[in-house]
Scaffold this active site. Structure first.
Site, PDB file in Angstrom:
ATOM      1  N   LYS A   1       0.856  -1.193   0.000  1.00 56.41           N
ATOM      2  CA  LYS A   1       0.000   0.000   0.000  1.00 56.41           C
ATOM      3  C   LYS A   1       0.884   1.232   0.000  1.00 56.41           C
ATOM      4  O   LYS A   1       1.828   1.320   0.793  1.00 56.41           O
ATOM      5  CB  LYS A   1      -0.874   0.015   1.262  1.00 56.41           C
ATOM      6  CG  LYS A   1      -1.844   1.163   1.317  1.00 56.41           C
ATOM      7  CD  LYS A   1      -3.155   0.791   0.684  1.00 56.41           C
ATOM      8  CE  LYS A   1      -4.097   1.966   0.464  1.00 56.41           C
ATOM      9  NZ  LYS A   1      -3.783   2.774  -0.733  1.00 56.41           N
TER      10      LYS A   1
ATOM     11  N   THR B   1      -5.410  13.055   6.024  1.00 53.16           N
ATOM     12  CA  THR B   1      -4.018  13.173   6.470  1.00 53.16           C
ATOM     13  C   THR B   1      -3.895  14.329   7.462  1.00 53.16           C
ATOM     14  O   THR B   1      -3.308  14.199   8.539  1.00 53.16           O
ATOM     15  CB  THR B   1      -3.093  13.394   5.258  1.00 53.16           C
ATOM     16  OG1 THR B   1      -3.253  12.277   4.392  1.00 53.16           O
ATOM     17  CG2 THR B   1      -1.637  13.521   5.665  1.00 53.16           C
TER      18      THR B   1
ATOM     19  N   LYS C   1       5.257   2.031  -2.890  1.00 53.33           N
ATOM     20  CA  LYS C   1       5.195   3.439  -3.334  1.00 53.33           C
ATOM     21  C   LYS C   1       5.473   3.477  -4.826  1.00 53.33           C
ATOM     22  O   LYS C   1       6.185   2.620  -5.354  1.00 53.33           O
ATOM     23  CB  LYS C   1       6.255   4.272  -2.609  1.00 53.33           C
ATOM     24  CG  LYS C   1       5.985   5.766  -2.619  1.00 53.33           C
ATOM     25  CD  LYS C   1       5.011   6.160  -1.524  1.00 53.33           C
ATOM     26  CE  LYS C   1       4.712   7.633  -1.492  1.00 53.33           C
ATOM     27  NZ  LYS C   1       3.981   8.003  -0.283  1.00 53.33           N
TER      28      LYS C   1
ATOM     29  N   SER D   1      -7.521   5.554   3.745  1.00 48.39           N
ATOM     30  CA  SER D   1      -7.401   4.726   2.532  1.00 48.39           C
ATOM     31  C   SER D   1      -7.801   3.285   2.848  1.00 48.39           C
ATOM     32  O   SER D   1      -8.463   2.620   2.056  1.00 48.39           O
ATOM     33  CB  SER D   1      -5.955   4.721   2.025  1.00 48.39           C
ATOM     34  OG  SER D   1      -5.748   5.798   1.155  1.00 48.39           O
TER      35      SER D   1
ATOM     36  N   ASN E   1      -2.577  19.447  -0.366  1.00 45.23           N
ATOM     37  CA  ASN E   1      -3.649  18.707   0.297  1.00 45.23           C
ATOM     38  C   ASN E   1      -3.387  18.600   1.800  1.00 45.23           C
ATOM     39  O   ASN E   1      -4.251  18.933   2.624  1.00 45.23           O
ATOM     40  CB  ASN E   1      -3.763  17.319  -0.345  1.00 45.23           C
ATOM     41  CG  ASN E   1      -4.756  16.439   0.372  1.00 45.23           C
ATOM     42  OD1 ASN E   1      -4.467  15.907   1.434  1.00 45.23           O
ATOM     43  ND2 ASN E   1      -5.944  16.313  -0.178  1.00 45.23           N
TER      44      ASN E   1
ATOM     45  N   LYS F   1       4.801   2.651   8.449  1.00 42.56           N
ATOM     46  CA  LYS F   1       3.614   3.438   8.796  1.00 42.56           C
ATOM     47  C   LYS F   1       2.387   2.554   9.013  1.00 42.56           C
ATOM     48  O   LYS F   1       1.669   2.699  10.004  1.00 42.56           O
ATOM     49  CB  LYS F   1       3.339   4.434   7.667  1.00 42.56           C
ATOM     50  CG  LYS F   1       2.320   5.489   8.016  1.00 42.56           C
ATOM     51  CD  LYS F   1       2.064   6.413   6.848  1.00 42.56           C
ATOM     52  CE  LYS F   1       3.332   7.106   6.400  1.00 42.56           C
ATOM     53  NZ  LYS F   1       3.078   8.028   5.280  1.00 42.56           N
TER      54      LYS F   1
HETATM   55  P1  NAD Z   1       0.396  18.270  -2.752  1.00 39.67           P
HETATM   56  O1  NAD Z   1       0.898  17.991  -4.101  1.00 39.67           O
HETATM   57  O2  NAD Z   1      -1.066  18.411  -2.551  1.00 39.67           O
HETATM   58  O3  NAD Z   1       1.076  19.609  -2.178  1.00 39.67           O
HETATM   59  C1  NAD Z   1       2.444  19.762  -2.112  1.00 39.67           C
HETATM   60  C2  NAD Z   1       2.720  21.165  -1.609  1.00 39.67           C
HETATM   61  O4  NAD Z   1       4.127  21.309  -1.437  1.00 39.67           O
HETATM   62  C3  NAD Z   1       2.284  22.260  -2.560  1.00 39.67           C
HETATM   63  O5  NAD Z   1       1.773  23.347  -1.817  1.00 39.67           O
HETATM   64  C4  NAD Z   1       3.584  22.682  -3.221  1.00 39.67           C
HETATM   65  O6  NAD Z   1       3.542  24.018  -3.663  1.00 39.67           O
HETATM   66  C5  NAD Z   1       4.545  22.509  -2.074  1.00 39.67           C
HETATM   67  N1  NAD Z   1       5.919  22.365  -2.512  1.00 39.67           N
HETATM   68  C6  NAD Z   1       6.406  21.709  -3.595  1.00 39.67           C
HETATM   69  N2  NAD Z   1       7.737  21.862  -3.683  1.00 39.67           N
HETATM   70  C7  NAD Z   1       8.106  22.606  -2.596  1.00 39.67           C
HETATM   71  C8  NAD Z   1       9.337  23.113  -2.114  1.00 39.67           C
HETATM   72  N3  NAD Z   1      10.467  22.899  -2.774  1.00 39.67           N
HETATM   73  N4  NAD Z   1       9.327  23.828  -0.959  1.00 39.67           N
HETATM   74  C9  NAD Z   1       8.160  24.058  -0.307  1.00 39.67           C
HETATM   75  N5  NAD Z   1       6.968  23.633  -0.715  1.00 39.67           N
HETATM   76  C10 NAD Z   1       6.940  22.919  -1.860  1.00 39.67           C
HETATM   77  O7  NAD Z   1       1.004  17.136  -1.833  1.00 39.67           O
HETATM   78  P2  NAD Z   1       0.447  16.590  -0.459  1.00 39.67           P
HETATM   79  O8  NAD Z   1      -0.433  15.448  -0.745  1.00 39.67           O
HETATM   80  O9  NAD Z   1      -0.021  17.725   0.379  1.00 39.67           O
HETATM   81  O10 NAD Z   1       1.795  15.981   0.164  1.00 39.67           O
HETATM   82  C11 NAD Z   1       2.703  16.784   0.908  1.00 39.67           C
HETATM   83  C12 NAD Z   1       3.563  15.875   1.761  1.00 39.67           C
HETATM   84  O11 NAD Z   1       2.724  15.102   2.613  1.00 39.67           O
HETATM   85  C13 NAD Z   1       4.406  14.849   0.977  1.00 39.67           C
HETATM   86  O12 NAD Z   1       5.602  14.608   1.663  1.00 39.67           O
HETATM   87  C14 NAD Z   1       3.542  13.605   1.016  1.00 39.67           C
HETATM   88  O13 NAD Z   1       4.316  12.423   0.827  1.00 39.67           O
HETATM   89  C15 NAD Z   1       2.983  13.725   2.415  1.00 39.67           C
HETATM   90  N6  NAD Z   1       1.764  12.946   2.618  1.00 39.67           N
HETATM   91  C16 NAD Z   1       0.608  13.269   1.982  1.00 39.67           C
HETATM   92  C17 NAD Z   1      -0.520  12.478   2.201  1.00 39.67           C
HETATM   93  C18 NAD Z   1      -1.844  12.790   1.576  1.00 39.67           C
HETATM   94  O14 NAD Z   1      -2.816  12.092   1.863  1.00 39.67           O
HETATM   95  N7  NAD Z   1      -1.956  13.828   0.760  1.00 39.67           N
HETATM   96  C19 NAD Z   1      -0.458  11.377   3.059  1.00 39.67           C
HETATM   97  C20 NAD Z   1       0.746  11.106   3.705  1.00 39.67           C
HETATM   98  C21 NAD Z   1       1.841  11.895   3.473  1.00 39.67           C
END
Ligand code: NAD
Length: 422
Positions: A67, A187, A103, A357, A218, A91
Site C-alpha cells: 500500500k 491526512t 510506493k 485509505s 492537500n 507506517k
Molecule cells: P500536494 O501535491 O497536494 O502539495 C504539495 C505542496 O508542497 C504544494 O503546496 C507545493 O507548492 C509545495 N511544494 C512543492 N515543492 C516545494 C518546495 N520545494 N518547498 C516548499 N513547498 C513545496 O502534496 P500533499 O499530498 O499535500 O503531500 C505533501 C507531503 O505530505 C508529501 O511529503 C507527502 O508524501 C505527504 N503525505 C501526503 C498524504 C496525503 O494524503 N496527501 C499522506 C501522507 C503523506
C-alpha cells in the site's frame, strides 16, 4: 532526494538496537521484495511520443497487500521511491492497519502537461503495471502532485483491463466512484489528532501556540485550516514558490489565502492582492528561511529532507510535526533531540491518510459505505491509540518518538514475517 533510502536504513538500524530480531529477518527488511522501473510512453498533444520513467516499489507484504501513494514529480527516482515504500511498511504497522508498504512515482513535471496528457500518462502507468497491482496485491493512492482525478483514471483503466468495475484497486478516489467520505482531509485530520494529544502531554496551550506550515497542498492546507479553527496562530505558510511570515500579532487565515492562491496560481508574491492584503501585515521569506523562524510548532508538509544537519541547529520550534514524509534527516534528528525539540514522526503523524485509505478499501470490498462522522470517529480512535502506544514505548525505553514508532512497527512486521515462515 539522493540519500532517502540511506536515511531510512539509518532509522531502521537505530530502532533495531532495541529489538531482538532474527538476523535473516533483519536482512530481508533491508531490501524491497520488488522494485520495478519501467517506461511510461505518452502521446503528447502535438502528436509526438515522449517516454517518462516510472517506478513502483513493493517493499514488504507480510502484514497485507502493498500500500502506498503515487507521485508525479520532476526529481522522483527509484532510491526515493524505495525509501518511501519502506516508510509505508513502517507506517501501516505503526497504526496497525493490515497492509504492507509500497510506493510509486513518475519522473515528470505534471505542471507542464495538459489535462489530456496527464490522463494518458496515468493510463500508460497503469498499463505498464497492471499485473502487479490489484485489491489483494498492491493498492496505490495519491501523493505529491497526484489527486482524486488521477486515482479515478487509475480505477477506470484497471477496470477496463479486467472487464469489470474494481474500485478497491486504488484509494483516494472521488466519492462518486467509491472514494471514502473524509479521505481528502484525512491526512491533515490525523495529524491534527496527533498534535492535540501531544500538546496535552507537553502541557502546551494551543491558543498561545504559533504554527508555521511548509507546503500548502492537500496535507499542509487542510492542516493549517484545522489548526486555525482550533485556535492555533498560523504565523507562516509556504508553497513551492516561497513563503510568507505574519507580522507581529497577525494570524493568517488559510482559507482566504487558498482562495487567492487558486485565483492567482501561487501564494508567494500574490498574498497581498485584493482585500485580504489591506488587513494583514506580512513579509516574504524563502522556504529555507521559513523553517528557521521563531515559532512553537513547525509543520513540514511538502518534501523530504527539509530539516538537515545544516539547518537543524537554527530551528527554534518546540515541536516539529512531520506531516510530509521524511522531512527530517537522521543527522537533524540527533541535533533536534539534543536541543529538546520534540519531533512527532511522519510514520505516525501523516498516517491518517493511509488509515482512511484502508477504510476506503474496506468499504469498496464490502460495497457498503460509511458516513463522514463514522470515518472520523474510527480515524480518531486509531490515531489516539497509536499515539499512546508510541508514547508509552518512548517513555519506557527512554527513546525519541520516531525510534519508538519504528520499534513498535518493526516488531509487528518482523513477527508477521516470522510467523509466516519467511
Ligand atoms: P500536494 O501535491 O497536494 O502539495 C504539495 C505542496 O508542497 C504544494 O503546496 C507545493 O507548492 C509545495 N511544494 C512543492 N515543492 C516545494 C518546495 N520545494 N518547498 C516548499 N513547498 C513545496 O502534496 P500533499 O499530498 O499535500 O503531500 C505533501 C507531503 O505530505 C508529501 O511529503 C507527502 O508524501 C505527504 N503525505 C501526503 C498524504 C496525503 O494524503 N496527501 C499522506 C501522507 C503523506
Amino acid at each position: 532526494m539522493p540519500n532517502a533510502f540511506a536515511n531510512a536504513m539509518k532509522q531502521f538500524s537505530t530502532a533495531a538496537q532495541y529489538l531482538e530480531i532474527k538476523p535473516e529477518i533483519m536482512e530481508k527488511l533491508k531490501t524491497p521484495k520488488r522494485a520495478l522501473q519501467f517506461a511510461v510512453p505518452v502521446k503528447m498533444d502535438n502528436g509526438s511520443m515522449k517516454t517518462f520513467e516510472g517506478y513502483r516499489v513493493q517493499y514488504n507484504d507480510a502484514r497485507g497487500p502493498f500500500k502506498g501513494g503515487l507521485r508525479f514529480y520532476p526529481t522522483a527516482d527509484l532510491n526515493e521511491v524505495k525509501a518511501l515504500a519502506f516508510w509505508m511498511t513502517i507506517k501501516c504497522a505503526t497504526v496497525g492497519i493490515p497492509f504492507g508498504g509500497g510506493k510509486g512515482g513518475v519522473k515528470v513535471d505534471p505542471k507542464k502537461l495538459s489535462t489530456k496528457e496527464l490522463e494518458r500518462l496515468t493510463r500508460s502507468y497503469v498499463d505498464a503495471l497492471q499485473e502487479h497491482i490489484g485489491p489483494y496485491k498492491d493498492v496505490p493512492a495519491p501523493d505529491l502532485y497526484t489527486n482524486p482525478q488521477v486515482m479515478a483514471w487509475i480505477m477506470d483503466e484497471y477496470s477496463k483491463i479486467k472487464g469489470y468495475n474494481e474500485p478497491a484497486v486504488v484509494t483516494g478516489k472521488p466519492v462518486e466512484i467509491g472514494g471514502s467520505l473524509g479521505r481528502d482531509t484525512a491526512t491533515a485530520q490525523g495529524a491534527f489528532y496527533i498534535l492535540s494529544e501531544l500538546v496535552k502531554k507537553l502541557k502546551i496551550n494551543p491558543q498561545k501556540s504559533r504554527v508555521i506550515v511548509q507546503g500548502f497542498g492537500n496535507a499542509g492546507y487542510h492542516f493549517a485550516r484545522l489548526a486555525k479553527a482550533a485556535g492555533y496562530r498560523i504565523i507562516g505558510l509556504s508553497d513551492s514558490q516561497g513563503g510568507i511570515i505574519a507580522g507581529q500579532g497577525v494570524s493568517f487565515d488559510p482559507e482566504s489565502i487558498m482562495k487567492i492562491k487558486k485565483d492567482k496560481g501561487e501564494l508567494h508574491g500574490y498574498y497581498c492582492v485584493g482585500s485580504v492584503c489591506d488587513k494583514v501585515d506580512y513579509k516574504q521569506v524563502s522556504n529555507g528561511k521559513l523553517l528557521e523562524q521563531d515559532c512553537d510548532i513547525l509543520v513540514p508538509a511538502a518534501l523530504e529532507s527539509q530539516i538537515t544537519g545544516k539547518n537543524a541547529g537554527r530551528i527554534k520550534a518546540k515541536i516539529v510535526l512531520e506531516v510530509a514524509n521524511g522531512p527530517t534527516t537522521p543527522e537533524a534528528d540527533v541535533k533536534l533531540n539534543k536541543k529538546g525539540i520534540v519531533v512527532a514522526p511522519d510514520v505516525l503523524v501523516n498516517a491518517g491518510g493511509v488509515t482512511v485509505s484502508y477504510f476506503e478499501w474496506v468499504q469498496n470490498l464490502q460495497r457498503f459505505y460509511w458516513t463522514e462522522p463514522e470515518v472520523f470517529s474510527r480515524l480518531q480512535s486509531i490515531m489516539v491509540k497509536s499515539f499512546n502506544e508510541i508514547w508509552q514505548v518512548a517513555q519506557s525505553k527512554k527513546i525519541d518518538l520516531r525510534t519508538a514508532a519504528f520499534v513498535l512497527a518493526i516488531d509487528r512486521v518482523s513477527k508477521a514475517m516470522a510467523v509466516r515462515g519467511y
